[in-house]
Design a protein around this motif. Structure first.
Motif, short mmCIF file in Angstrom:
data_model
loop_
_atom_site.label_atom_id
_atom_site.label_comp_id
_atom_site.label_asym_id
_atom_site.label_seq_id
_atom_site.Cartn_x
_atom_site.Cartn_y
_atom_site.Cartn_z
N LEU A 90 14.64 6.17 41.53
CA LEU A 90 14.54 7.34 40.45
C LEU A 90 14.65 8.61 40.85
O LEU A 90 14.11 8.80 42.13
CB LEU A 90 13.19 6.93 39.74
CG LEU A 90 12.70 5.73 39.04
CD1 LEU A 90 11.32 5.54 38.65
CD2 LEU A 90 13.69 5.54 38.01
N PRO A 91 15.37 9.37 40.39
CA PRO A 91 15.31 10.84 40.84
C PRO A 91 13.93 11.64 40.71
O PRO A 91 13.01 11.22 40.06
CB PRO A 91 16.24 11.59 39.90
CG PRO A 91 16.31 10.58 38.48
CD PRO A 91 15.94 9.23 38.77
N TYR A 92 13.81 12.73 41.49
CA TYR A 92 12.53 13.26 41.71
C TYR A 92 11.97 13.97 40.40
O TYR A 92 10.97 14.26 40.47
CB TYR A 92 12.53 14.31 42.84
CG TYR A 92 13.00 13.42 44.30
CD1 TYR A 92 12.49 12.07 44.46
CD2 TYR A 92 13.64 14.32 44.98
CE1 TYR A 92 12.74 11.67 45.75
CE2 TYR A 92 13.85 13.57 46.34
CZ TYR A 92 13.39 12.27 46.77
OH TYR A 92 13.57 11.67 47.88
N ASP A 93 12.84 14.07 39.47
CA ASP A 93 12.59 14.99 38.32
C ASP A 93 12.59 13.93 36.98
O ASP A 93 12.49 14.39 35.99
CB ASP A 93 13.35 16.09 37.82
CG ASP A 93 14.98 15.61 37.74
OD1 ASP A 93 15.26 14.38 37.96
OD2 ASP A 93 15.68 16.47 37.17
N ALA A 94 12.46 12.77 37.41
CA ALA A 94 12.59 11.59 36.40
C ALA A 94 11.12 11.70 35.61
O ALA A 94 10.34 12.27 35.97
CB ALA A 94 12.67 10.13 37.07
N VAL A 95 11.19 11.09 34.47
CA VAL A 95 10.15 10.74 33.51
C VAL A 95 9.96 9.31 33.45
O VAL A 95 10.98 8.81 33.15
CB VAL A 95 10.23 11.76 32.19
CG1 VAL A 95 9.25 11.21 31.19
CG2 VAL A 95 10.01 13.11 32.40
N VAL A 96 8.66 8.71 33.22
CA VAL A 96 8.58 7.41 32.88
C VAL A 96 7.99 7.39 31.49
O VAL A 96 7.10 7.92 31.03
CB VAL A 96 7.71 6.73 33.77
CG1 VAL A 96 7.56 5.24 33.37
CG2 VAL A 96 8.17 6.45 35.16
N MET A 97 8.78 6.61 30.52
CA MET A 97 8.53 6.49 29.29
C MET A 97 8.07 4.92 28.90
O MET A 97 8.63 4.03 29.51
CB MET A 97 9.76 6.64 28.26
CG MET A 97 9.21 6.68 26.78
SD MET A 97 8.81 5.41 25.73
CE MET A 97 10.47 4.48 25.73
N CYS A 98 6.79 4.94 28.22
CA CYS A 98 6.21 3.56 28.02
C CYS A 98 5.73 3.79 26.48
O CYS A 98 5.13 4.60 25.96
CB CYS A 98 5.05 3.37 28.71
SG CYS A 98 4.37 1.70 28.38
N SER A 99 6.37 2.74 25.86
CA SER A 99 6.15 2.62 24.19
C SER A 99 5.22 1.56 23.78
O SER A 99 5.27 0.52 24.61
CB SER A 99 7.21 3.02 23.51
OG SER A 99 8.07 1.87 23.95
N PHE A 100 4.43 1.35 22.79
CA PHE A 100 3.66 0.66 22.52
C PHE A 100 3.16 0.63 20.92
O PHE A 100 3.25 1.88 20.58
CB PHE A 100 2.15 0.42 23.39
CG PHE A 100 1.57 1.71 23.74
CD1 PHE A 100 0.47 2.20 22.88
CD2 PHE A 100 2.06 2.52 24.44
CE1 PHE A 100 -0.04 3.44 22.96
CE2 PHE A 100 1.65 3.94 24.76
CZ PHE A 100 0.52 4.17 23.84
N GLY A 101 2.50 -0.15 20.39
CA GLY A 101 2.10 -0.12 19.01
C GLY A 101 0.37 0.42 18.88
O GLY A 101 -0.30 0.47 19.88
#
Length: 729
Positions: free
Chosen positions: A173-184
């Motif tokens: 992962l690049p150093y400026d990455a964001v991690v997205m996590c979706s759920f209900g």
């Protein structure tokens, strides 16, 4: 009634009549071209849902939980980059489709339809499950998760800053990455979600980088249980360390703007954000769900009247981006494409044999950078005064600590993490001096939450690290066991070996602690681990074995990408003597750093042929004491330490016992569900007849003088061995 058909026909009629639901005007900061692009992704997602139902009806599809009503996630995808890892809710086909539009050469309809058809050509799972996911799109697969993916999303987010400082070889992962996590919205109530979000906030509150975008897709209902109006906002809008954003997921332009602002906030500030996306759920929970049995016709109709695709057509019409008749053409083109592609997908081969299904259970091996090696001068500096102590035999606890230090010195990607592992050095001192030697980046004191500890490890492993998390006591694992069962052990299986999360989980466990803790600190059940496919379980019985087996466990994780659970018998950490006080019989010299015990190698003490005492952990220690007593009774015994509980080293066990007249299995775990069951089966299937077992009772362990009353004893082993051996003579 066929709600999917009703929604479809209603869409066609209302668009043709220009009969659109009311809503705010389209935002002007989204280009007409981008609106049409997002609408195409939304239409494809909708038509894939319809096609999946047709495939199931024809006996060619196997899973129909769909994304209809959640098409606003296409706009969320557009607000992020393909290099931002995404852990998706199962209703997020629109997200994957729109992300595919950001990467040249992708075929999302073909890929998803292959998954619907359970084809072995499915590029993510190889036909093992209907999952969203793509290696190219940076989307690890999730099954029907109930928040179990949130802890590892938190762990990946934490890993990004750590990777920038430590630079592990397999970081992706690049150093400026964001991690997205979706759920209900229903999953947001799960303790796993609450724990992961709390861990993210806890880190953010201390200014620890945590670039995590949490997306709650709030359709107002969890299968049949309504979410109280306003609950999600009330629960998450004012948490310390967490920035709250909200938008109407039915409005693609608002969603794109707000999701973009949320992503920009996370990317810039490296802090977590919570995006509350209001959606609707169409067609019920899944294909087999009859929504009318628990919801009123009025509620169902209200959601269907708010179809996000109708809102999208209205918004495009307002901006002159796409006329309604052209929108209908896009919708129908997607329908025709899905029908055409599905006809091809169902002809592709499917898995047939058990070998086919299990092929991805064990991750593929990978190329790794060679070890730093045991440089003498560096080790002298690292260990300091401990070098003198290494010339003398030591108890298990100290040898484990030294082995961890040598491994961390050799492999910069190893991270030790857990409650009290740093400043305190572990409850039993097994991680003493590690934080002083390697710093807080590599020896992490976590908050008290086992799910978050394992989630952190899973996330670190996703981004090139080899985590060695610690669970303080075996009984505490039960708070978090699904992170092993439902996440760590299944990732390679459901991704066809494309995603892995190698780790070595250390757990202090088993019984025989005198006067401390009862069954919470003396837990003698390994059943919850033994039936997890693909898991390696190790249990050393002495310090030298522990050091050498730990090195093999790290090799398995580092080179073969395995998930290893390393059970350390608490009662043996400080053990010094074997037969009489002061004999030092259970102290061992620290093995040279290049020595290890390979997976499947068993230990054998003695060469007697009257009886083999087959055991592990504390049982091996007790069996050696019993073997000395049996000699005085005229019985020549040998002790076989199986060491590796999974996969059980069947061939090595049989070879080590083949010339013995009898076999006594000594198992400190409970009679029901213990390793003894597998060992009995092994010997029975090999034709052995003189086999018995001695186990713990099916009972919890007491505190105080009766701490060992329900466990095997030396006296019990001697008695059982005499009965068995004498019966064989």
């Amino acid at each position: 009634m066929d709600r999917a058909g009703i929604v479809h026909e209603t869409f066609l009629k209302r668009v043709a009549a220009h009969d659109f639901p009311q809503g705010p005007a389209a935002r002007r900061d989204v280009s007409p071209e981008k609106m049409v692009e997002i609408f195409r992704a939304q239409c494809l997602s909708r038509q894939l849902d319809r096609t999946s139902r047709a495939m199931q009806k024809a006996g060619q599809g196997y899973y129909t939980i769909g994304s209809s009503g959640h098409e606003g996630m296409a706009a969320v995808a557009e607000s992020l980059r393909p290099t931002d890892m995404a852990f998706l809710h199962y209703r997020d086909a629109a997200f994957q489709i729109q992300r595919a539009a950001q990467v040249p050469g992708q075929t999302p309809a073909w890929d998803i339809l292959l998954s619907f058809a359970a084809s072995r050509d499915d590029p993510i799972s190889g036909g093992r499950h209907k999952v969203l996911g793509s290696k190219t799109l940076n989307i690890p697969p999730q099954t029907s998760t109930i928040a179990s993916h949130l802890p590892k999303a938190m762990g990946v987010a934490y890993s990004i800053g750590l990777a920038r400082r430590l630079k592990p070889d397999h970081s992706t992962l690049p150093y400026d990455a964001v991690v997205m996590c979706s759920f209900g919205d229903a999953s947001a109530n799960h303790s796993t979600a609450q724990g992961a979000i709390n861990a993210a906030c806890w880190s953010s509150y201390q200014s620890v980088p945590m670039p995590l975008l949490l997306v709650c897709e709030d359709n107002g209902i969890g299968i049949s249980t309504p979410t109280p109006e306003g609950w999600i906002a009330a629960n998450f809008a004012h948490r310390p360390g967490l920035r709250y954003f909200a938008c109407n997921g039915l409005d693609m332009t608002e969603t794109l703007a707000v999701a973009g602002a949320a992503a920009a906030y996370v990317r810039r500030h490296r802090k977590p954000a919570f995006l509350h996306l209001r959606t609707v759920r169409l067609y019920g929970h899944a294909g087999s769900d009859v929504e009318a049995t628990y919801r009123s016709p009025q509620a169902i109709a209200a959601d269907e009247a708010n179809d996000p695709l109708l809102h999208s057509v209205r918004l495009m019409h307002e901006r002159a981006a796409c006329a309604p008749q052209d929108a209908l053409a896009i919708y129908n083109e997607a329908d025709a494409a899905c029908t055409r592609i599905a006809a091809q997908a169902v002809t592709r081969p499917r898995l047939k044999t058990r070998e086919d299904v299990a092929a991805s259970l064990i991750p593929p091996a990978r190329q790794v950078v060679p070890s730093n090696g045991p440089d003498a001068s560096e080790r002298q500096t690292l260990f300091g005064s401990d070098m003198r102590a290494m010339t003398e035999p030591q108890p298990m606890g100290r040898l484990i600590s030294w082995a961890l230090a040598d491994l961390m010195h050799a492999h910069k990607e190893i991270i030790v993490a857990g409650e009290d592992v740093g400043r305190k050095g572990g409850v039993y001192g097994a991680t003493q001096k590690l934080q002083a030697r390697f710093g807080p980046d590599r020896v992490i004191d976590t908050l008290l939450d086992e799910q978050s500890i394992l989630g952190l490890a899973l996330g670190l492993a996703h981004n090139g690290f080899i985590p060695i998390p610690e669970i303080q006591f075996l009984a505490y694992l039960h708070n978090a066991e699904d992170q092993l069962r439902g996440e760590a052990a299944t990732l390679s299986f459901f991704s066809n070996g494309q995603f892995t999360n190698p780790m070595v989980l250390r757990i202090a466990g088993l019984g025989y602690q005198k006067g401390f803790g009862g069954h919470f600190h003396n837990d003698n059940s390994l059943a919850v681990l033994r039936d997890i496919p693909g898991l390696v379980i190790a249990c050393p019985s002495n310090g030298a074995d522990a050091a050498m087996m730990l090195r093999e466990a790290v090799r398995l994780a580092r080179e073969e990408q395995r998930v290893v659970v390393f059970i350390e018998p608490i009662a043996l950490y400080p053990m010094r003597d074997l037969h009489v006080a002061g004999d030092g019989g259970w102290l061992h010299h620290y093995p040279a750093p290049d020595q290890r015990i390979a997976l499947g190698d068993v230990g054998v003490a003695g060469d007697g042929t009257d009886i083999a005492l087959v055991s592990y952990g504390n049982g091996r220690y007790l069996s050696e004491q019993a073997a000395a007593i049996l000699v005085d009774q005229g019985i020549a015994a040998r002790v076989v330490d199986i060491r590796w509980l999974a996969p059980q080293p069947d061939a090595a066990i049989l070879a080590a016992t083949q010339d013995c007249a009898s076999v006594l299995i000594v198992d400190e775990c409970r009679r029901t569900g213990s390793q003894s069951e597998a060992l009995l089966s092994l010997f029975a299937e090999s034709g052995r007849t003189r086999v018995a077992r001695l186990t713990a009772e099916d009972c919890f362990i007491a505190t105080g003088p009766a701490y060992a009353a329900t466990l095997p004893s030396v006296e019990g082993i001697v008695s059982a061995a005499l009965e068995l051996a004498q019966g064989a003579s």
